[in-house]
Design an enzyme around this catalytic site. Structure first.
Site, short mmCIF file in Angstrom:
data_model
loop_
_atom_site.label_atom_id
_atom_site.label_comp_id
_atom_site.label_asym_id
_atom_site.label_seq_id
_atom_site.Cartn_x
_atom_site.Cartn_y
_atom_site.Cartn_z
N GLU A 24 -10.06 2.07 -7.02
CA GLU A 24 -8.77 1.94 -7.72
C GLU A 24 -8.43 0.45 -7.80
OE1 GLU A 24 -5.27 3.39 -5.79
OE2 GLU A 24 -6.20 3.51 -3.81
N GLU A 73 -7.10 -7.16 -12.46
CA GLU A 73 -7.30 -7.33 -11.02
C GLU A 73 -8.80 -7.39 -10.70
OE1 GLU A 73 -4.95 -4.60 -8.68
OE2 GLU A 73 -3.10 -5.14 -9.72
N TYR A 100 0.84 -1.20 0.00
CA TYR A 100 0.00 0.00 0.00
C TYR A 100 0.87 1.26 0.00
CZ TYR A 100 -4.18 -2.76 1.26
OH TYR A 100 -5.23 -3.64 1.26
N GLY A 145 -15.44 -5.49 4.94
CA GLY A 145 -16.11 -6.57 4.23
C GLY A 145 -15.94 -6.44 2.73
N ASP A 146 -16.41 -7.47 2.02
CA ASP A 146 -16.32 -7.51 0.56
C ASP A 146 -17.42 -6.65 -0.04
OD1 ASP A 146 -16.58 -8.32 -2.21
OD2 ASP A 146 -15.44 -10.13 -1.72
N MET A 147 -17.06 -5.76 -0.94
CA MET A 147 -18.04 -4.83 -1.54
C MET A 147 -19.17 -5.56 -2.24
SD MET A 147 -15.88 -3.45 -4.85
CE MET A 147 -14.29 -3.37 -4.03
#
Length: 633
Positions: free
Chosen positions: A431, A440, A320, A414-416
């Site tokens: 992004e 990705e 990151y 959490g997962d979107m």
């Protein structure tokens, strides 16, 4: 071998004969040279291996290794094959004698531990020479590199007979002369199966081939460049200088960290030989400085990396951190959010209209910060949801919220694709792009999240397109070949993409658009599988080793990001290009058309790419069923 310190030019001196090797080496060092190119055997000593009495002549064959320390032999001397050796002679006696002599010289150079050994290519047919060399490489465990000395233009192609100022005709026959020596080299390295110990030492003459031919040479594994003193001009002060055309070539060779070798007799009697080196140092100091992208990429040139899989893997803090340092990407995102807010919220509503902005894949918070800055710049109010699936990065986001953001930002762990949003968004910002745009899995992520975007909502980015370009690079082909893994198919490494800072390569044609994705996706049935057929014209004889992948994206209206060479966002370094290799190099003729088929496949659990060349010859389909490489959903 001795290399230049820092940005210093590494240079050597080429000599035809050495009487006292230690004295000559000392004299060259005093002149500023780092190494010496010299014959290991006396150039006029033609050994006899078959006939008596010469066969049994007593005495040493050449000078003793005790004349220098082992360290000096290992670092300061480049050996040269004797000029009289003709291993591809049609005369049987000459060929056999040459074979034995070459074997003797190769063995003695290995015994000395020389860092490099110089072998000239003087003709198109070097089949026997290549056989002898590759056998020598496979038999021993020596560390010597073999520099194949090849002129950029064959001697009988030099244009001494041109009348000054007469226009040069560029007929097909004229151009074929530029091709000749590259064909010598290509045939030789093909016979040697692209062995990594065999590199190129180009000889630069007074006449240079055309620019696109030089660019092809720059895609080859050049380790050294020979500069004959005869190509230097003399300036008003009596110092040696090069023409502007030669200077441009030298600047390109500096980028490849090529070592330079000065050959020939002294043509500037009033100045020492070191004046040639001083001029190269001057050129080095005055070469175009590296840009921000080149500075960031230093040390990563042609280094293969596996593409990130942030959907399947949780990224580390340092990953990151690297991306957050990009000076361009987040300023462009800020500009996109700024323009979007101005478009969506009229001046008279700026105190009452609060835009719901969701950052999908918030990482450690750079997009949240960019969005907050944009809102402040636009004087508009926003409420932010920062959604992140990596529980470790969520800790950082909670820290930001506690110390800086306050209640304006809600952190969601959490997962979107699975999150049940309490309200719909006006703007979603993400992004999720990789080096090839969609690699990705941005399409799958954003499609899975668009149900909580308002009907008139905006996605930033709004669209992105991948691009492909055919390339030639011995270096990258060998790097991929070396990635073979023990328990996998022996060619699996050619069926997966690599993120790489392309450096020692030649792009054969301009990139063409491959796959495009739009967000939000308004299709009745969403299908992110893709297929395309791309065709490229090749303008010179070359070899195809694979395809370079790039992308550009429209964040919002006229705010864009790009890693395509011709439109690269200045100063942006978040993405290196991606490489799709092919298993077998494909020779290309001038005027050929490269046709590549590309597929993006999805089985509900994984996404993968398949690719194949169908012109000028057919390759195998690479990575069928995702057998070697997939991206996990």
């Amino acid at each position: 071998m001795a290399a230049g310190d820092g940005g210093r030019v590494s240079s050597g001196r080429d000599v035809a004969c050495v009487t006292e090797v230690a004295d000559t080496l000392g004299a060259m060092a005093n002149q500023g040279f780092d190494f010496l190119c010299m014959p290991i055997f006396h150039p006029r000593f033609k050994r006899e291996f078959y006939k008596e009495p010469a066969k049994s002549r007593p005495g040493p064959q050449t000078r003793s290794d005790l004349l220098l320390s082992g360290r000096d032999w290992n670092t300061l001397i480049v050996g040269k094959l004797s000029d009289w050796i003709k291993t591809d002679s049609e005369v049987s006696r000459i060929r056999k004698t040459s074979e034995a002599a070459m074997q003797q010289e190769l063995n003695f150079s290995a015994y000395l531990g020389l860092p490099a050994f110089l072998i000239p290519l003087k003709q198109e047919d070097n089949s026997n020479l290549s056989r002898l060399l590759i056998n020598h490489i496979h038999v021993g465990h020596h560390s010597t590199m073999f520099w194949m000395r090849v002129p950029l233009m064959a001697p009988n192609d030099l244009r001494d007979d041109l009348i000054e100022n007469e226009p040069i005709s560029l007929s097909e026959e004229d151009n074929s002369g530029e091709e000749r020596t590259w064909i010598w080299w290509h045939n030789f390295r093909s016979l040697c199966d692209y062995n990594k110990k065999i590199a190129l030492a180009i000889e630069i003459g007074a006449d240079l081939p055309s620019g696109h031919v030089i660019d092809r040479w720059l895609g080859e594994p050049i380790k050294a460049a020979f500069l004959p003193t005869s190509i230097f001009l003399t300036n008003k002060k009596g110092f040696p200088v090069l023409t502007k055309v030669h200077q441009r070539l030298i600047f390109k060779l500096f980028k490849l960290e090529v070592q330079f070798v000065i050959s020939g007799s002294h043509h500037h009697s009033e100045k020492d030989l070191c004046s040639y080196l001083q001029y190269l140092e001057y050129l080095s100091q005055n070469s175009p400085p590296p840009n921000a992208y080149e500075m960031f990429a230093k040390g990563y040139e042609d280094y293969l990396q596996s593409p990130l899989q942030p959907l399947m893997d949780n990224l580390e803090s340092q990953t990151y951190e690297v991306f957050e340092k990009d000076p361009v990407k987040y300023s462009q995102y800020q500009q996109a959010v700024y323009k979007c807010l101005l478009d969506r919220v009229p001046e008279e509503e700026k105190e009452t209209n609060i835009q719901i902005l969701m950052v999908l894949g918030a990482g450690r918070g750079p997009l949240v910060n960019a969005s907050l800055r944009a809102a402040k710049q636009a004087e508009r109010k926003i409420k932010v949801y920062a959604v992140e699936k990596n529980p470790n990065a969520v800790i950082t986001l909670e820290g930001w919220r506690y110390e800086e953001w306050g209640s304006q930002v809600t952190v969601v762990s959490g997962d979107m694709r699975e999150w049940k949003a309490p309200e719909k968004a006006d703007i979603i910002v993400s992004e999720l792009l990789g080096s090839f745009g969609d690699n990705e899995l941005s399409p799958e992520c954003l499609d899975g999240a668009q149900h909580f975007l308002k009907d008139d909502g905006v996605s930033i980015p709004g669209e992105y397109t991948s691009y492909l370009a055919p390339i030639s690079s011995s270096k990258l082909y060998n790097e991929v070949r070396a990635c073979r893994e023990k328990d996998r198919d022996p060619e699996a490494q050619f069926e997966m993409p690599y993120v790489v800072r392309l450096h020692n390569f030649h792009q054969l044609s301009d990139p063409l658009p491959c796959f495009t994705f739009h967000h939000p996706n308004k299709d009745d049935v969403i299908d992110n599988n893709r297929y395309c057929c791309l065709q490229y014209r090749v303008d010179l004889n070359t070899v195809l080793h694979g395809f370079a992948g790039y992308f550009n994206t429209v964040l919002y209206k006229d705010v864009t990001l790009s890693i395509c060479p011709e439109s690269h966002s200045p100063g942006m370094f978040s993405w290196f290009p991606i490489l799709f290799p092919i298993k077998q190099p494909i020779p290309m003729r001038e005027g050929d058309t490269v046709c590549v088929r590309f597929w993006r496949c999805n089985n509900g659990k994984k996404v993968w790419y398949e690719w194949a060349v169908t012109s000028p010859v057919c390759s195998a389909i690479h990575n069928p069923t995702g057998r070697s490489y997939t991206i996990g959903l």
